[in-house]
Scaffold this motif. Sequence first.
Motif, short mmCIF file in Angstrom:
data_model
loop_
_atom_site.label_atom_id
_atom_site.label_comp_id
_atom_site.label_asym_id
_atom_site.label_seq_id
_atom_site.Cartn_x
_atom_site.Cartn_y
_atom_site.Cartn_z
N ALA A 48 -50.55 13.61 -3.79
CA ALA A 48 -49.59 14.71 -3.72
C ALA A 48 -50.15 15.93 -4.43
CB ALA A 48 -48.27 14.30 -4.36
N GLU A 49 -50.05 17.10 -3.79
CA GLU A 49 -50.47 18.36 -4.40
C GLU A 49 -49.26 19.28 -4.50
OE1 GLU A 49 -53.53 20.07 -2.03
OE2 GLU A 49 -54.92 18.36 -2.24
N LEU A 50 -48.97 19.77 -5.69
CA LEU A 50 -47.86 20.70 -5.91
C LEU A 50 -48.45 22.07 -6.19
CD1 LEU A 50 -45.55 18.49 -8.18
CD2 LEU A 50 -45.77 18.52 -5.69
N MET A 68 -42.87 10.94 -7.81
CA MET A 68 -43.06 9.48 -7.90
C MET A 68 -41.79 8.73 -7.52
SD MET A 68 -45.59 9.03 -11.20
CE MET A 68 -44.89 10.25 -12.30
N LEU A 69 -40.65 9.21 -7.97
CA LEU A 69 -39.39 8.56 -7.62
C LEU A 69 -39.10 8.70 -6.12
CD1 LEU A 69 -37.22 9.70 -10.65
CD2 LEU A 69 -38.00 7.37 -10.19
N GLY A 70 -39.40 9.89 -5.58
CA GLY A 70 -39.18 10.10 -4.16
C GLY A 70 -40.04 9.20 -3.29
N LEU A 71 -41.30 9.01 -3.67
CA LEU A 71 -42.17 8.12 -2.92
C LEU A 71 -41.64 6.68 -2.94
CD1 LEU A 71 -45.70 9.43 -3.98
CD2 LEU A 71 -44.60 9.68 -1.74
N GLU A 72 -40.95 6.33 -4.00
CA GLU A 72 -40.34 5.00 -4.06
C GLU A 72 -39.02 4.93 -3.30
OE1 GLU A 72 -42.21 2.49 -7.59
OE2 GLU A 72 -40.24 3.37 -8.06
N GLY A 73 -38.64 6.07 -2.69
CA GLY A 73 -37.46 6.07 -1.83
C GLY A 73 -36.17 6.51 -2.48
N GLU A 74 -36.24 7.06 -3.69
CA GLU A 74 -35.03 7.47 -4.38
C GLU A 74 -34.47 8.78 -3.82
OE1 GLU A 74 -33.16 5.92 -6.27
OE2 GLU A 74 -34.37 4.28 -7.09
N SER A 94 -48.81 0.59 -14.81
CA SER A 94 -49.39 -0.30 -13.80
C SER A 94 -50.40 0.42 -12.89
CB SER A 94 -48.29 -0.90 -12.92
OG SER A 94 -47.64 0.11 -12.15
N GLY A 95 -50.31 1.76 -12.85
CA GLY A 95 -51.18 2.51 -11.94
C GLY A 95 -50.85 2.25 -10.50
N SER A 96 -49.57 1.98 -10.24
CA SER A 96 -49.14 1.71 -8.87
C SER A 96 -47.66 2.04 -8.72
CB SER A 96 -49.38 0.24 -8.51
OG SER A 96 -48.52 -0.60 -9.27
N LEU A 97 -47.25 2.24 -7.47
CA LEU A 97 -45.83 2.40 -7.18
C LEU A 97 -45.50 1.72 -5.87
CD1 LEU A 97 -45.61 4.72 -4.75
CD2 LEU A 97 -45.87 6.30 -6.65
N SER A 98 -44.22 1.56 -5.60
CA SER A 98 -43.79 0.85 -4.40
C SER A 98 -43.23 1.85 -3.39
CB SER A 98 -42.73 -0.20 -4.76
OG SER A 98 -42.31 -0.90 -3.62
N LEU A 99 -43.98 2.11 -2.33
CA LEU A 99 -43.52 3.04 -1.30
C LEU A 99 -42.23 2.54 -0.67
CD1 LEU A 99 -46.64 4.18 0.79
CD2 LEU A 99 -45.08 5.64 -0.53
N LEU A 100 -41.17 3.33 -0.81
CA LEU A 100 -39.85 2.99 -0.29
C LEU A 100 -39.36 1.63 -0.78
CD1 LEU A 100 -40.11 4.23 3.41
CD2 LEU A 100 -39.14 5.43 1.45
N GLU A 109 -51.54 8.69 -11.78
CA GLU A 109 -51.01 10.06 -11.78
C GLU A 109 -52.10 11.12 -11.88
OE1 GLU A 109 -47.46 12.60 -14.01
OE2 GLU A 109 -47.89 10.52 -14.60
N LYS A 110 -53.06 10.96 -12.77
CA LYS A 110 -54.10 11.98 -12.95
C LYS A 110 -54.98 12.12 -11.71
CE LYS A 110 -54.50 11.78 -17.99
NZ LYS A 110 -55.40 11.54 -19.15
N GLU A 111 -55.05 11.07 -10.95
CA GLU A 111 -55.91 11.06 -9.76
C GLU A 111 -55.16 11.44 -8.49
OE1 GLU A 111 -58.51 7.76 -7.21
OE2 GLU A 111 -57.88 7.32 -9.27
N HIS A 112 -53.89 11.08 -8.43
CA HIS A 112 -53.15 11.20 -7.17
C HIS A 112 -52.02 12.23 -7.19
CE1 HIS A 112 -54.82 7.00 -6.90
NE2 HIS A 112 -55.29 7.58 -5.80
N LEU A 113 -51.87 12.95 -8.29
CA LEU A 113 -50.84 13.98 -8.33
C LEU A 113 -51.43 15.22 -9.00
CD1 LEU A 113 -47.09 13.38 -9.20
CD2 LEU A 113 -48.20 15.58 -9.50
#
Length: 458
Positions: A48-50, A68-74, A94-100, A109-113
């Motif tokens: 994600a790029e802001l 991050m919360l939105g990617l998890e479907g919130e 954990s360096g991970s999240l659950s898509l939806l 976060e430092k790598e992907h946002l």
Amino acid sequence: MSLSVFDLFKIGIGPSSSHTVGPMTAAAQFAEGLRSTGILDQVETVRAELHGSLGATGKGHGSDKAVMLGLEGEDPETVDVATVGRRLEIIRQSGSLSLLGERRIRFVEKEHLALIRKPLPYHPNGMIFRAFDHAGLALISREYYSVGGGFVVDEDALGAHRIVEDRTPLRYPFLTAEQLLEQCASHGLSVSELMAQNELAWRTQEETNQRLLYIWEVMQDCVRTGCHKEGVMPGGLKVERRAAKIYGRLCNAPEAALKDSLSVLDWVNLYALAVNEENASGGRVVTAPTNGAAGIVPAVLHYYTRFIPGANDEGVQRFLLTAAAIGILYKENASISGAEVGCQGEVGVACSMAAGALCEVLGGTVQQVENAAEIGMEHNLGLTCDPIGGLVQVPCIERNAMGSVKAINAARIALQGDGQHYVSLDKVIRTMRQTGADMKTKYKETARGGLAVNIIEC
């Protein structure tokens, strides 16, 4: 274009509609798109790029957390604010999240946002989301823009309109204040009655009334919560919450009101401070029409219900309908985004909405309502958005209190006249848009001008 009262009043979380609610919504839309196109199971990571204002003040506004919360479907309206901190801690550890909530992917976060100050071409609040497969190849890329008040536009809408166009036919359509006045005069309707008729295009009158009272209930809950919480707000400025202490003093000395005829303003200030301290702390608020200005409409509505004899639920509904009609005029003809036109588009618009709404429920004519709304904005023209540290704390919280009192005074001034005035609401909206265009970028929610650079962060 057709807009509903509930396009102006949304339930979400703080601290910002454009920087928190919008990014969460955009991230969730991107994730939903992955599922709807059948590629969710192929995704190994998302970047994600802001951009622009989101990149400049994203940390202070919680944009990173929202994504991050939105990617998890919130969803901003239903996310459990009490669990947000713990969930973000789990993602980061954990360096991970659950898509939806369905597919676990790598997300550091430092790598992907990335927060990037350079804006995208269309709007200062731009976002790009990219999904990659196990080989690191791009699966899909989408652009989104958070254009104020929680509204999100994707790349398919670029070059068309600022918001996704709704072509629902309305019984009494209006684009300008002049058209609104003409419709009301032709059909013998107040502003709130006209709005109520238009809402029938989407739902029954009973459903609209119930939803309006629910919006009011959330506003009251926010004030109550804010009046009982103490401590320091998050973000590093170490700004203390004041509403609870003010509430305690007012409750412990009720006789003071007998000696000070202006003590009612202490309560109005309290209502606004309570809401915006909750907003700044990531609490549940009603976007009205933005989070940065979320305290004004509730504060003035509390003033109406608590200090005006005869106030009732019907009056609350009329207040919100009238306020929304005025907000629609700004959304259609200018902007409600601080990143686009400065704080005149947030606190200024909210002040205008509340002034016109209060004027109607106090018995004002349609012409007086339009006058009150015009006064509310005329004296906010040029208001810059200069949050210290990118946080909606200083000057934002007090600015809502000032805007609330100004709205009440604007309504009172309008009620003393006959509705005839020199500057029309349409002209002041046009002026606000032009002023915002002329304003330097550093004064438009970048934390690079004004108080944001003249006050040393502690």
